[in-house]
Write an enzyme that holds these catalytic residues in place. Sequence first.
Site, mmCIF file in Angstrom:
data_model
loop_
_atom_site.group_PDB
_atom_site.id
_atom_site.type_symbol
_atom_site.label_atom_id
_atom_site.label_comp_id
_atom_site.label_asym_id
_atom_site.label_seq_id
_atom_site.Cartn_x
_atom_site.Cartn_y
_atom_site.Cartn_z
ATOM 1 C CD GLU A 1 -2.557 -6.111 4.683
ATOM 2 O OE1 GLU A 1 -2.851 -4.933 4.945
ATOM 3 O OE2 GLU A 1 -2.009 -6.447 3.607
ATOM 4 C CB CYS B 1 -0.989 -0.041 1.158
ATOM 5 S SG CYS B 1 -2.338 1.163 0.989
ATOM 6 C CG HIS C 1 -4.427 -3.540 1.970
ATOM 7 N ND1 HIS C 1 -3.595 -3.098 2.971
ATOM 8 C CD2 HIS C 1 -4.972 -2.435 1.412
ATOM 9 C CE1 HIS C 1 -3.640 -1.772 3.026
ATOM 10 N NE2 HIS C 1 -4.469 -1.350 2.092
#
Length: 204
Positions: free
Chosen positions: A188, A80, A186
């Site tokens: 994650e 990001c 992202h």
Amino acid sequence: MIRVVDYGVGNIQAFLNVFKRLGLPADRAKAPADLTDATRLILPGVGSFDHAMTLLNQSGLREPLEARVQGECVPVLGVCVGMQMLAGGSDEGQLPGLNWIPGRVRAFAQTPASAQLPQPHMGWNDLQILSDSPLFADFAPTPRFYFLHSYFFDCADRAHVAASATYGLSFDCVVSSGHIHGVQCHPEKSHQFGAQLLKNFATT
């Protein structure tokens, strides 16, 4: 050891949770000494470009981080705003970036093809894989990832673009230059595709 650089921004625990589920050793790097055993580095980031760069510059981690990445070629993954910090600078702020992958961070709101779309770009989007980057080993042709951003990386060298996505325009969302990688999405938060990308980064 995978080290997630903890300089004051980014959801460090989310990355550690994914690596724990994958059975891969990972921990924070909050001080220069924590970087010495790193075999892989994650540079997270959220918020504005200048704020993230200021915190990194003041953390005492920038110089040893650059020594490990640029001097010792330890693989790094910017995520990001952490990806945007890999560029030379951003239209969002005034501070110079790390300039590890030449490029400039641009605003969707100032790009005609995307200016009328809701800001930020938020939600799930397909990636178009454009290279044989090791990040995409064993991937489907168009994996889906979660995004939340108003700015995008405009890579100076198209050879460094590993994947793109579309939000009004096709934008560079994954960049790779040797051992240095960046993802605007992202991983994650992107379920199985995100976990696979992080596993590939950690093991290839």
